[in-house]
Design a protein around this motif. Structure first.
Motif, PDB file in Angstrom:
ATOM      1  N   VAL A 134       0.894  -1.270  -0.012  1.00  0.00           N
ATOM      2  CA  VAL A 134      -0.045  -0.043   0.142  1.00  0.00           C
ATOM      3  C   VAL A 134       0.788   1.336   0.009  1.00  0.00           C
ATOM      4  O   VAL A 134       0.585   2.173  -0.679  1.00  0.00           O
ATOM      5  N   ARG A 135       1.782   1.439   0.653  1.00  0.00           N
ATOM      6  CA  ARG A 135       2.901   2.027   0.832  1.00  0.00           C
ATOM      7  C   ARG A 135       3.448   2.526  -0.426  1.00  0.00           C
ATOM      8  O   ARG A 135       3.772   3.742  -1.054  1.00  0.00           O
ATOM      9  N   LEU A 136       4.012   1.435  -1.035  1.00  0.00           N
ATOM     10  CA  LEU A 136       4.558   1.866  -2.460  1.00  0.00           C
ATOM     11  C   LEU A 136       3.662   2.145  -3.181  1.00  0.00           C
ATOM     12  O   LEU A 136       4.037   3.164  -4.293  1.00  0.00           O
ATOM     13  N   LYS A 137       2.771   1.767  -3.526  1.00  0.00           N
ATOM     14  CA  LYS A 137       1.440   2.223  -4.232  1.00  0.00           C
ATOM     15  C   LYS A 137       1.409   3.702  -4.229  1.00  0.00           C
ATOM     16  O   LYS A 137       1.131   4.426  -4.972  1.00  0.00           O
ATOM     17  N   ARG A 138       1.185   4.112  -2.878  1.00  0.00           N
ATOM     18  CA  ARG A 138       0.808   5.534  -2.640  1.00  0.00           C
ATOM     19  C   ARG A 138       2.017   6.414  -3.113  1.00  0.00           C
ATOM     20  O   ARG A 138       1.757   7.451  -3.681  1.00  0.00           O
ATOM     21  N   GLY A 139       3.247   5.939  -2.877  1.00  0.00           N
ATOM     22  CA  GLY A 139       4.342   6.851  -3.215  1.00  0.00           C
ATOM     23  C   GLY A 139       4.520   6.994  -4.504  1.00  0.00           C
ATOM     24  O   GLY A 139       4.885   7.958  -5.218  1.00  0.00           O
ATOM     25  N   LEU A 140       4.242   5.770  -5.554  1.00  0.00           N
ATOM     26  CA  LEU A 140       4.414   5.831  -6.724  1.00  0.00           C
ATOM     27  C   LEU A 140       3.166   6.719  -7.369  1.00  0.00           C
ATOM     28  O   LEU A 140       3.493   7.322  -8.575  1.00  0.00           O
ATOM     29  N   GLU A 141       2.113   6.595  -6.939  1.00  0.00           N
ATOM     30  CA  GLU A 141       0.894   7.462  -7.289  1.00  0.00           C
ATOM     31  C   GLU A 141       1.355   9.005  -7.204  1.00  0.00           C
ATOM     32  O   GLU A 141       1.264   9.842  -7.984  1.00  0.00           O
ATOM     33  N   ARG A 142       2.207   9.264  -6.040  1.00  0.00           N
ATOM     34  CA  ARG A 142       2.398  10.689  -5.703  1.00  0.00           C
ATOM     35  C   ARG A 142       3.666  11.032  -6.560  1.00  0.00           C
ATOM     36  O   ARG A 142       3.731  12.186  -7.361  1.00  0.00           O
ATOM     37  N   ASP A 143       4.624  10.193  -6.576  1.00  0.00           N
ATOM     38  CA  ASP A 143       5.989  10.593  -7.431  1.00  0.00           C
ATOM     39  C   ASP A 143       6.201  10.171  -8.719  1.00  0.00           C
ATOM     40  O   ASP A 143       6.990  10.710  -9.405  1.00  0.00           O
ATOM     41  N   GLY A 144       5.275   9.295  -9.118  1.00  0.00           N
ATOM     42  CA  GLY A 144       5.461   8.731 -10.791  1.00  0.00           C
ATOM     43  C   GLY A 144       6.254   7.354 -10.508  1.00  0.00           C
ATOM     44  O   GLY A 144       6.984   7.049  -9.553  1.00  0.00           O
ATOM     45  N   GLN A 145       5.984   6.551 -11.705  1.00  0.00           N
ATOM     46  CA  GLN A 145       6.717   5.293 -11.655  1.00  0.00           C
ATOM     47  C   GLN A 145       8.219   5.516 -11.764  1.00  0.00           C
ATOM     48  O   GLN A 145       8.882   4.340 -11.322  1.00  0.00           O
ATOM     49  N   GLU A 146       8.715   6.570 -12.381  1.00  0.00           N
ATOM     50  CA  GLU A 146      10.267   6.772 -12.587  1.00  0.00           C
ATOM     51  C   GLU A 146      10.521   6.936 -11.088  1.00  0.00           C
ATOM     52  O   GLU A 146      12.202   6.685 -11.097  1.00  0.00           O
ATOM     53  N   ALA A 147      10.112   6.990  -9.961  1.00  0.00           N
ATOM     54  CA  ALA A 147      10.729   7.164  -8.637  1.00  0.00           C
ATOM     55  C   ALA A 147      10.739   5.755  -8.052  1.00  0.00           C
ATOM     56  O   ALA A 147      11.214   5.499  -6.929  1.00  0.00           O
ATOM     57  N   LEU A 148      10.682   4.690  -8.720  1.00  0.00           N
ATOM     58  CA  LEU A 148      10.587   3.412  -8.237  1.00  0.00           C
ATOM     59  C   LEU A 148      11.906   3.064  -7.863  1.00  0.00           C
ATOM     60  O   LEU A 148      11.899   2.422  -6.488  1.00  0.00           O
ATOM     61  N   PRO A 149      12.944   3.184  -8.426  1.00  0.00           N
ATOM     62  CA  PRO A 149      14.529   3.050  -7.627  1.00  0.00           C
ATOM     63  C   PRO A 149      14.494   3.431  -6.464  1.00  0.00           C
ATOM     64  O   PRO A 149      15.012   3.135  -5.296  1.00  0.00           O
ATOM     65  N   PHE A 150      14.078   5.063  -6.435  1.00  0.00           N
ATOM     66  CA  PHE A 150      14.281   5.637  -5.088  1.00  0.00           C
ATOM     67  C   PHE A 150      13.624   5.045  -3.874  1.00  0.00           C
ATOM     68  O   PHE A 150      13.963   5.088  -2.821  1.00  0.00           O
ATOM     69  N   TRP A 151      12.010   4.652  -4.154  1.00  0.00           N
ATOM     70  CA  TRP A 151      11.422   3.975  -3.423  1.00  0.00           C
ATOM     71  C   TRP A 151      11.784   2.623  -2.695  1.00  0.00           C
ATOM     72  O   TRP A 151      11.873   2.572  -1.600  1.00  0.00           O
ATOM     73  N   LEU A 152      12.453   2.197  -3.631  1.00  0.00           N
ATOM     74  CA  LEU A 152      13.024   0.555  -3.290  1.00  0.00           C
ATOM     75  C   LEU A 152      14.230   1.092  -2.256  1.00  0.00           C
ATOM     76  O   LEU A 152      14.132   0.349  -1.328  1.00  0.00           O
ATOM     77  N   ASP A 153      14.970   1.903  -2.684  1.00  0.00           N
ATOM     78  CA  ASP A 153      16.130   2.413  -1.863  1.00  0.00           C
ATOM     79  C   ASP A 153      15.609   2.967  -0.462  1.00  0.00           C
ATOM     80  O   ASP A 153      16.083   2.423   0.680  1.00  0.00           O
ATOM     81  N   TRP A 154      14.671   3.822  -0.557  1.00  0.00           N
ATOM     82  CA  TRP A 154      14.184   4.073   0.820  1.00  0.00           C
ATOM     83  C   TRP A 154      13.604   3.289   1.637  1.00  0.00           C
ATOM     84  O   TRP A 154      13.752   3.257   2.966  1.00  0.00           O
ATOM     85  N   MET A 155      12.692   2.177   1.232  1.00  0.00           N
ATOM     86  CA  MET A 155      12.424   1.194   1.870  1.00  0.00           C
ATOM     87  C   MET A 155      13.317   0.377   2.579  1.00  0.00           C
ATOM     88  O   MET A 155      13.188  -0.332   3.483  1.00  0.00           O
ATOM     89  N   GLU A 156      14.357   0.003   1.547  1.00  0.00           N
ATOM     90  CA  GLU A 156      15.386  -0.775   2.231  1.00  0.00           C
ATOM     91  C   GLU A 156      15.982  -0.007   3.591  1.00  0.00           C
ATOM     92  O   GLU A 156      16.485  -0.712   4.612  1.00  0.00           O
TER      93      GLU A 156
END
Length: 181
Positions: A134-156
């Motif tokens: 749910v958190r990843l979905k919300r993050g990508l909805e807000r920041d766009g799909q291009e932010a996926l690497p940022f979000w994965l690092d952030w979550m780590e």
């Protein structure tokens, strides 16, 4: 939130923690809607400029927890006004100064807001719990799909924080970030 409604203190310092996309900002805004006076201070305003970031960050990612402690939390916990300099995400540098009076409800919200070094200064601490997907979905909805690497690092980095400091187990309240009310 009876603890908020029954508050008799001139200043109430509240820390809201949880992983990215859990609903911390939404909860902070809700708390301010109940309080007669207050302000939200975002941990995002304490991100380190890129020239100060380490390759492998300490617990707390690239947030300058020492700056939030010394500029905001410590002065307020001593019932003194605080001033902090906001991080400008667009320009990757520290920007304008903000004044915080030592009255009302002051909410410090964001990832790492209740880390071990900060937790003792708060009157109340809250963890906002929300499933990873749910958190990843919300993050990508807000920041766009291009932010996926940022979000994965952030979550780590968040996983490392949770594994080492167990913040969820040391707060006063746990709130579900999946509720719509």
């Amino acid at each position: 939130m009876e603890w908020l409604k029954n508050n008799k203190k001139n200043l109430l310092l509240v820390g809201i923690d949880g992983c990215g996309g859990a609903g911390k900002s939404t909860l902070a805004d809700h708390i301010l809607s109940i309080a007669t006076e207050g302000i939200v201070i975002h941990m995002d305003d304490f991100y380190l400029p890129s020239h100060e970031r380490k390759e492998m960050p300490d617990i707390g990612g690239h947030f300058d927890w020492k700056r939030v402690l010394h500029q905001v939390i410590k002065p307020l916990s001593e019932r003194s006004p605080a001033e902090y300099q906001r991080y400008d995400w667009d320009h990757d540098e520290l920007a304008e100064w903000h004044h915080v009076s030592a009255s009302g409800v002051v909410v410090v919200e964001g990832c790492y807001a209740t880390r071990d070094d900060l937790r003792p200064y708060y009157d109340y601490t809250i963890w906002v719990d929300c499933p990873r997907e749910v958190r990843l979905k919300r993050g990508l909805e807000r920041d766009g799909q291009e932010a996926l690497p940022f979000w994965l690092d952030w979550m780590e980095q968040e996983d490392r924080y949770i594994e080492i400091q167990h913040p969820r187990d040391q707060v006063d309240f746990i709130i579900k970030g999946t509720r719509n009310n």
